[in-house]
Design an enzyme around this catalytic site. Structure first.
Site, short mmCIF file in Angstrom:
data_model
loop_
_atom_site.label_atom_id
_atom_site.label_comp_id
_atom_site.label_asym_id
_atom_site.label_seq_id
_atom_site.Cartn_x
_atom_site.Cartn_y
_atom_site.Cartn_z
N HIS A 152 -20.71 11.84 -37.02
CA HIS A 152 -20.13 12.93 -36.23
C HIS A 152 -21.20 14.00 -36.08
O HIS A 152 -21.72 14.53 -37.06
CB HIS A 152 -18.89 13.52 -36.91
CG HIS A 152 -18.20 14.55 -36.05
ND1 HIS A 152 -17.14 14.23 -35.22
CD2 HIS A 152 -18.42 15.87 -35.89
CE1 HIS A 152 -16.75 15.31 -34.58
NE2 HIS A 152 -17.51 16.33 -34.97
N CYS A 153 -21.53 14.33 -34.84
CA CYS A 153 -22.63 15.26 -34.55
C CYS A 153 -22.07 16.61 -34.11
O CYS A 153 -21.37 16.69 -33.09
CB CYS A 153 -23.54 14.68 -33.47
SG CYS A 153 -24.95 15.73 -33.06
N VAL A 154 -22.39 17.66 -34.85
CA VAL A 154 -21.89 18.99 -34.49
C VAL A 154 -22.58 19.52 -33.24
O VAL A 154 -22.01 20.35 -32.52
CB VAL A 154 -22.10 19.98 -35.66
CG1 VAL A 154 -21.27 19.58 -36.87
CG2 VAL A 154 -23.57 20.08 -36.05
N VAL A 206 -20.59 18.05 -30.49
CA VAL A 206 -19.17 18.29 -30.69
C VAL A 206 -18.36 17.01 -30.46
O VAL A 206 -17.32 17.03 -29.82
CB VAL A 206 -18.66 19.41 -29.74
CG1 VAL A 206 -17.39 20.02 -30.31
CG2 VAL A 206 -19.70 20.48 -29.55
N ASN A 207 -18.87 15.92 -30.97
CA ASN A 207 -18.22 14.64 -30.74
C ASN A 207 -18.75 13.63 -31.75
O ASN A 207 -19.80 13.83 -32.36
CB ASN A 207 -18.53 14.15 -29.33
CG ASN A 207 -17.57 13.07 -28.84
OD1 ASN A 207 -16.63 12.69 -29.55
ND2 ASN A 207 -17.79 12.58 -27.64
#
Length: 316
Positions: free
Chosen positions: A163-165, A168-169
């Site tokens: 999950h990549c901040v 945002v996904n």
């Protein structure tokens, strides 16, 4: 001891909730960095140089042309990752049984989020028709191969990488290529900006008079430092993900199989690459797939993956 575990679980939940709340902030941060870079490169330095004439104008034109081209591809790739669903398990999904072997992907203890689940409890969570099918106790549904549960998104993601901040996904089966292209074009763009602003950065430490207002000079300095830092950090991530693509694995899978010398989905570098980027070379450098690739390559849909027959019983 029980109290400690409850506190830890609550803290993790709060952390995941906080990550979900970062959405618009991270997108605005990315756009802010792009805006500052655009101001420093185009409006402050190389835009005005177009009117200087001679070699300076030609150099400015070349830099601006390459800058806008890479920026366009960077933003296209970025928003493709942001808005593309990484892939979720279809409702009422059931695994396709191998008629020859009569089995599918086995259950693993790590899929249940803890070490306290025994063999009998794992069997109860499995499909009663086929006890070897993986099952997510958080989503209460069966899980395809290479699928993992994301605590931030609150669902199972097909071929989840992480999950990549920043986007945002989740990064998964349907947007992993777009994420890689985002890293690739970000590295090229930040490297270009760093090199193009390097003479202006060096001028800060010279004894000569530097043209421009204090505000434009500060912006140029900040842009150089930011882009240099991003170029170096993104280069590390890009090298790591290239090695993952070559081995046809994800960040999660690389951690899970770290003690195993062989990987069931490693079909060779070219086939591994094609399972992420497709076969059509015209689409390799854009965040999209050809209809033909989507039709003839089930791996791009995230539900079915070819594997080595001699390693089909491998468990992760």
């Amino acid at each position: 001891m029980h109290r400690s575990g409850a506190v830890m679980a609550w803290n993790v939940f709060k952390f995941c909730t906080a990550l979900r709340g970062l959405g618009s902030i991270m997108i605005l941060l990315v756009l802010g960095i792009v805006g500052v870079t655009y101001y420093a490169v185009v409006l402050t330095n190389y835009g005005p140089a177009l009117y200087d004439g001679g070699l300076a104008s030609a150099n400015a034109f070349a830099v601006l042309l390459l800058f806008h081209g890479l920026l366009g591809m960077l933003l296209w790739s970025y928003f493709s990752v942001v808005i593309t669903d990484p892939g979720s398990v279809p409702p009422n999904w059931r695994p396709v049984m191998d008629e020859e072997r009569g089995e599918s992907d086995p259950l693993t203890g790590s899929e249940y989020g803890g070490t306290g689940i025994g063999v009998q409890q794992s069997a109860m969570l499995a499909d009663p028709v086929n006890p070897t099918v993986r099952y997510c106790r958080k989503c209460n549904q069966l899980k395809p191969a290479r699928c993992h549960h994301c605590s931030v998104c609150g669902r199972c993601v097909l071929k989840m990488d992480h999950h990549c901040v920043w986007v945002v996904n989740c990064v998964g089966a349907l947007n992993y290529k777009y994420f890689l292209l985002f890293l690739f074009y970000t590295f090229l763009e930040t490297t270009l900006v760093t090199l193009s602003l390097l003479p202006h950065f060096i001028a800060f430490f010279s004894d000569g008079e530097i043209p421009g207002t204090p505000g434009t000079l500060a912006t140029t300095f900040l842009t150089f430092v930011l882009n240099l830092a991003f170029a170096l950090s993104v280069m590390g991530f890009l090298i790591m993900h290239i090695s993952l693509v070559v081995g046809n694995t994800t960040t999660i899978e690389a951690y899970e199989k770290k003690t195993s010398p062989k990987w069931r989905y490693d079909l060779g570098r070219r086939k591994n690459f094609e399972q992420v980027f497709g076969i059509d070379k015209k689409y390799w450098f854009i965040p999209a797939y050809s209809e033909e690739d989507l039709r003839r390559m089930p791996a791009l849909q995230g539900l079915e993956y070819p594997s080595k027959p001699d390693l089909d019983a491998q468990v992760f």
